[in-house]
Design an enzyme around this catalytic site. Structure first.
Site, PDB file in Angstrom:
ATOM      1  CB  SER A 168      -0.916   0.016   1.219  1.00 14.20           C
ATOM      2  OG  SER A 168      -0.202   0.531   2.324  1.00 14.20           O
ATOM      3  CE  LYS A 169      -1.357   5.407  -4.561  1.00 12.55           C
ATOM      4  NZ  LYS A 169      -2.670   5.869  -4.875  1.00 12.55           N
ATOM      5  NE  ARG A 170      -2.397   2.995   4.947  1.00 14.58           N
ATOM      6  CZ  ARG A 170      -2.427   1.741   5.385  1.00 14.58           C
ATOM      7  NH1 ARG A 170      -1.764   1.392   6.459  1.00 14.58           N
ATOM      8  NH2 ARG A 170      -3.136   0.826   4.763  1.00 14.58           N
TER       9      ARG A 170
END
Ligand code: GLU
Length: 458
Positions: free
Chosen positions: A247-249
């Site tokens: 995920s982008k996180r």
């Protein structure tokens, strides 16, 4: 394993976002498979979702596939340019009575879902509209009632052999009749893919594991249309180090971000090939040619592939180190003159990414301001340092490696090298002073030593 028919594989990104790492990895594995089998690699843009598709995403996907050097043999084909083809096959499905209009509203579906859940049943469409009389269907359509088109899912076990996962079985009881089109010119994903794969003679569908649940649905549609079944291969998901779906996180997920951050495309490709695959030996660096020679499909792992940015950095460092200075100048967009090439040659071992160059090299072009105290080596005093710098300065035209070494022998290594290095670079850490001196030249070096002497004298 040598496939009998011509190998034709595809990458089918939806232009609803920037080129994703997972898609790039899928593209690479397809590309290699095509090359290994003298096959064709096809680019198909799956842009039927008009609300979410955007031209800028299509451009990004194409630009970054090019950046990675994953060249395709046919395409790009766009689904929105193929509506006549879909219409023909949807009509065929309808003629075969495999399709029916569904007039259920959102509320109807939600009520059905809740009722199933309260009875402990897995929710699925119960097929209400499939039981409508043909005359009623016709009447509703004529009245202009909103509807979508559902595919009649036959009750059976679908099984297929996956090149990565082995035998896969799926009971169709688990799913209700699926929505496959909004109208005869607007197929949804599962139907459009099946039609395109057939029309494009795709022999192998190699894609991410997130599509595994779609495969039985696609097989059922193929069977209804009398199409050939391609061979399937589902690649392991790419996971963050905490083993959750990437995920982008955690880390950047789009290729353009890595491109902009200063990774080399070949290094990035080398990193991608290790996401879910490992060679027999422990080779970690592969040229593109070696990828084609050494990649073995049956060594693709089933379990998730962990995205490890340290590994990417290491690979990039190796590629930078071995890169030709002129090529690097080109990538860095700087003039390949003698001085720049010497700077590149000196610094490339210290770079992790292309973007590190500016910071590492800036002192060559302009001496940064630095505190006088930085010039003072360990237990030396300011006076010792001043004397040592003066000794160096007094070498005049003879400021060279041999003379500096001989001063160092007499006065101590740190005593001479440290203040000289700081005087020339203004940095806490940098390459050695004689390397810097070679690039700056005596005149500029003497100017910088004078500045250092001034700093200490005030
Ligand atoms: N458009 C789909 C995606 O972007 C492609 C799936 C497939 O390869 O069949 O995930």
């Amino acid at each position: 394993m040598t496939p009998a028919k011509e190998v034709r594989v595809r990458i089918a990104p939806s232009p609803t976002g920037f080129l994703h790492i997972g898609t790039a990895r899928t593209a690479l594995f397809n590309w290699i498979f095509a090359k290994q089998n003298n096959g064709k690699f096809i680019l198909r843009i799956e842009d039927t979702d008009l609300e979410r598709s955007e031209p800028r995403f299509e451009k990004d996907i194409i630009d970054n596939l090019k950046w990675l050097g994953l060249d395709w043999d046919e395409g790009p084909f766009r689904q929105t340019e193929r509506l006549d083809i879909y219409e023909k096959h949807i009509q065929d499905l309808s003629d075969k009575r495999m399709l029916y209009p569904c007039f259920c509203t959102k509320e109807d579906l939600e009520n059905e879902r809740q009722a199933q859940l309260t009875q402990g049943l897995a929710p699925r469409y119960g097929g209400r509209c499939g039981r409508l009389e043909a005359t009623i269907q016709k009447k509703y359509i004529e009245e202009g009632r909103p509807h979508v088109w559902r595919f009649k899912v036959p009750d059976k076990t679908v099984s297929f052999k996956d090149m990565v996962r082995g035998d896969v079985k799926f009971e169709t009881k688990l799913i209700g009749d699926i929505i496959v089109a909004k109208d005869f010119r607007t197929p949804l994903y599962n139907l459009a893919v099946v039609i395109d794969d057939q029309e494009m003679n795709i022999s192998h569908v190699i894609r991410g594991e997130d599509h595994l649940a779609n495969t039985p649905k696609q097989i059922l549609i193929q069977e209804a249309l009398g199409f050939d079944r391609p061979t399937y291969a589902h690649l392991p998901l790419i996971l963050d180090p905490d083993r959750k779906k990437m995920s982008k996180r955690h880390s950047a997920t789009s290729i353009q971000e890595y491109n902009q951050q200063g990774y080399l495309s070949d290094a990035f490709l080398n990193f991608l090939i290790m996401l879910g695959w490992h060679p027999k030996d422990d080779q970690e660096l592969f040229t593109k040619q070696e990828m084609i020679e050494k990649f073995e499909f049956d060594r693709i792992q089933k379990g998730g592939a962990i995205f490890n940015v340290d590994k990417l950095n290491w690979i990039n460092t190796q590629y930078l180190r071995h890169m030709d200075d002129n090529n690097l100048a080109d990538l860095l967009d700087i003039e390949p003159n003698t001085q720049n090439l010497a700077i590149i040659s000196l610094l490339k071992d210290r770079m992790t990414k292309l973007t590190d160059f500016n910071e590492l090299a800036s002192f060559f072009y302009k001496l940064p301001d630095y505190p006088a105290s930085l010039l003072v080596w360990k237990n030396n005093t300011k006076e010792d340092t001043l004397r040592n710098l003066q000794l160096i300065y007094d070498l005049g035209e003879d400021l060279n490696e041999i003379q500096i070494e001989s001063l160092a022998k007499q006065w101590g290594k740190g005593e001479i090298f440290w203040p000289l290095r700081v005087a020339l670079s203004g940095q806490q850490a940098s390459p050695g002073p004689t390397d810097i001196l070679d690039i700056l030249g005596v005149e500029e070096a003497q100017k910088r030593i004078t500045i250092a002497i001034h700093k200490l004298s005030v």
